[in-house]
Design an enzyme around this catalytic site. Structure first.
Site, PDB file in Angstrom:
ATOM      1  CE  LYS A 223      -4.251   1.926   0.450  1.00  0.00           C
ATOM      2  NZ  LYS A 223      -5.188   1.575  -1.015  1.00  0.00           N
ATOM      3  CB  SER A 431      -8.414   1.748  -2.312  1.00  0.00           C
ATOM      4  OG  SER A 431      -8.236   2.408  -1.332  1.00  0.00           O
TER       5      SER A 431
END
Length: 648
Positions: A223, A431
């Site tokens: 991430k 996301s």
């Protein structure tokens, strides 16, 4: 209304002048005695009479023009192509080059395939403004369908470029061009098929110099949304996933060009290494079909006075209006009333809800994906009995986890009420965008869509050192150990950091759980491909994170097939944007009322009020347009027209 002859000549201007003089001589006392309602009625009757005459005049003109409906459509890539349909005010502000939504572009090309008056399509670009990979693939698919779906005689689709990159990057536009029948290049142009390149900037040292301390938590190592603030370069995981995603994209470009130009993929890779190439060399290597200027291409397409070039946006408006037109007057009224409420009338439809922009709670700004606005659109589609399925077009890099979950849940509720839901992914569905998609029955992505990023990042910037450099003093009063957790004056305390870790981990586990349920996987399986990793649509399909590869049209067909009422029908139910684009009257009424919901009393009253005003205004506008048309045709009588006040 009086019938105008086939060869229409304007009424005698002297006669019009006499009528005006007579009108001025009417006794004002008579008009005053009519009262306000009587005067309004008189105005409406008079206006309708003139408008009726003008409508007959326009019909005569339209009949006269029917013989010259042939046209060549132009898709100009200098035009902005958006996900959401442009509002009325967008079109006014950008009147010279109004934007089109991607759906409008695709619809127009699809309609052109069955329109015998369209003699071809020419795509032009005078600039290097890039389109995303997914948007280019959507347009490529539409052009390939245009080429394959039309009946004989075939009509060409050509790409006329001034250059593909002026000494540099032109890979994207050339990739798009290879979907067309022919590619032409200006003699001075280049084919800048140089490949793809990515740069990432890391600001950690800069932030330290100015006194900004970033503090972020990422779940997990892939991430990388905050890496530009917290790192001095690529981490191993960050670089790994960028290389994989770029490799997938590059392979799609090479494959698409090879297929479009009938070349071996190895030769295409060789061309990429040799680029940029001059027009002459590009022609020799079968990268273009001719070296011609734009006017020469139009001449080859048969463009003339009887077959002009028409902008694709104007063609779309014309066709949309024609398709919505009803012959029966009662149907027109019913349709108008339905449109004023933002609902389609008549046949069964598939609703299309555009969910684009940064995901935020509430309504958000114009370019945000406001959860409240998306929910309103989905609920309106669920409430409408004519809507049999819903396509949600998702285009976002992510945003609020809470807002994403709110939208996801609404899709789940819609499915529970019998409305199949299909998510069509645009440029991004990463996301929060993928989180939303887990609420759908099916997920469709273009091969070049950027998706995944199943992970969480949260944090803040501490600016105390910057405040000190700038001579800013900050006083604090705190009541509660967590009250200052989002303060910019100091970093998280250990207790606040521990709380933030718990929140982030909880979000991540929820995310993984929704993905596992939606994709029929275990949480362990999802975690092994998640942890913040980003995938192209092509890679996501191989991993089982999306159901099929394709665009909005594919999602439309799949959604219709999921609806029992639509499955197996010969004619595909239309895909209708929800909520319907507001008319100028609706936009103004909502602005005045301060309400955004048509069902509220304030909005309804404002809408009714402004509809009344604009109906009368429309009549006046039609009359003025009629006079302008008469003036344009009057020729030698122009001066006489001006003499009695027509000059404005």
């Amino acid at each position: 209304a009086a019938q105008f002859p086939d060869k229409l000549h304007p009424p005698s201007l002297s006669l019009l002048s006499s009528l005006v003089s007579t009108a001025r001589a009417w006794p004002m006392e008579f008009i005053r005695k009519l009262g306000s309602r009587g005067r309004t009625g008189l105005a409406i009757v008079g206006g309708l009479t003139i408008a009726g005459q003008y409508a007959t005049y326009k019909q005569a003109q339209n009949n006269k023009a029917k013989a010259s409906k042939d046209r060549v459509l132009q898709l100009d890539l200098t035009m902005q192509i958006t996900e959401a349909a442009p509002s009325v005010w967008d079109e006014v502000v950008n009147s010279q080059r109004p934007p089109m939504s991607l759906k409008q572009v695709v619809d127009a090309v699809e309609w052109a395939a069955s329109d015998p008056h369209v003699k071809g399509i020419v795509c032009t670009q005078a600039g290097d403004a890039p389109l995303s990979m997914a948007k280019m693939q959507e347009i490529r698919d539409a052009i390939l369908s245009f080429r394959s779906d039309q009946a004989e005689p075939r009509r060409p689709a050509v790409f006329a470029a001034d250059t593909f990159g002026e000494g540099g990057q032109g890979t994207g536009h050339y990739y798009l061009a290879t979907a067309f029948d022919k590619v032409y290049l200006q003699p001075t142009g280049l084919v800048g098929l140089v490949g793809i390149h990515s740069e990432a900037f890391f600001l950690k040292k800069l932030l330290a110099k100015i006194g900004v301390q970033p503090q972020f938590l990422a779940y997990f190592e892939y991430k990388n949304a905050a890496n530009m603030f917290t790192q001095e370069g690529y981490t191993k995981e960050h670089k790994e996933q960028v290389v994989k995603a770029m490799g997938s994209t590059f392979g799609q470009i090479v494959g698409g060009i090879a297929s479009g130009r009938g070349l071996d993929e190895g030769k295409v890779r060789g061309v990429i290494d040799d680029s940029p190439l001059t027009a002459k060399v590009a022609l020799e290597r079968n990268l273009v079909d001719g070296v011609k200027y734009h006017d020469e291409v139009l001449e080859e397409l048969g463009v003339s006075k009887d077959c002009p070039v028409q902008d694709l946006s104007k063609y779309h408006k014309e066709q949309e209006k024609a398709r919505n037109k009803k012959d029966n007057g009662g149907q027109k009224v019913a349709k108008l009333l339905s449109e004023l409420r933002g609902k389609p009338a008549g046949e069964d439809v598939v609703a299309c809800v555009v969910a684009a922009g940064n995901v935020v709670r509430g309504r958000g700004h114009k370019n945000d994906m406001g959860a409240a606005r998306v929910i309103e659109a989905v609920r309106a589609a669920v409430k409408d009995d004519k809507v049999k399925a819903i396509v949600v077009r998702v285009d976002t890099r992510g945003g609020s986890a809470v807002a994403s979950d709110t939208i996801r849940r609404e899709l789940e509720v819609a499915r529970g009420k019998g409305k199949p839901v299909v998510v069509s992914m645009g440029t991004y569905a990463a996301s929060g965008g993928y989180y939303i998609a887990t609420g759908a029955d099916r997920i469709i992505a273009q091969p070049g869509t950027i998706t995944g990023s199943i992970g969480v990042v949260l944090g803040k910037f501490t600016l105390s050192a910057l405040y000190e450099k700038m001579g800013i003093d900050v006083g604090e009063i705190e009541m509660g150990k967590q009250a200052s957790s989002q303060s910019s004056v100091h970093p998280w305390s250990e207790a606040q950091l521990e709380t933030a870790r718990g929140i982030g981990l909880n979000f991540y586990n929820d995310f993984v759980g929704h993905v596992a349920k939606a994709r029929n996987m275990t949480k362990l399986q999802v975690d092994s491909m998640a942890r913040g990793r980003v995938w192209t649509g092509e890679q996501a399909f191989d991993l089982g994170l999306v159901d099929s590869l394709g665009g909005l049209k594919d999602a439309h067909r799949i959604a219709a097939d999921l609806a029992p009422e639509l499955k197996g029908k010969d004619k595909l139910a239309p895909l209708v944007i929800y909520p319907k684009k507001k008319t100028p009257i609706q936009e103004l009424a909502h602005a005045i009322s301060g309400k955004l919901d048509d069902e509220t009393p304030q909005a309804s009253l404002s809408l009714a009020f402004f509809e009344g005003i604009f109906e009368e205004f429309a009549i006046v506008s039609e009359v003025l347009s009629a006079f302008r048309a008469l003036r344009a045709e009057a020729g030698s009588g122009h001066a006489e027209y001006r003499a009695f006040g027509g000059g404005g």
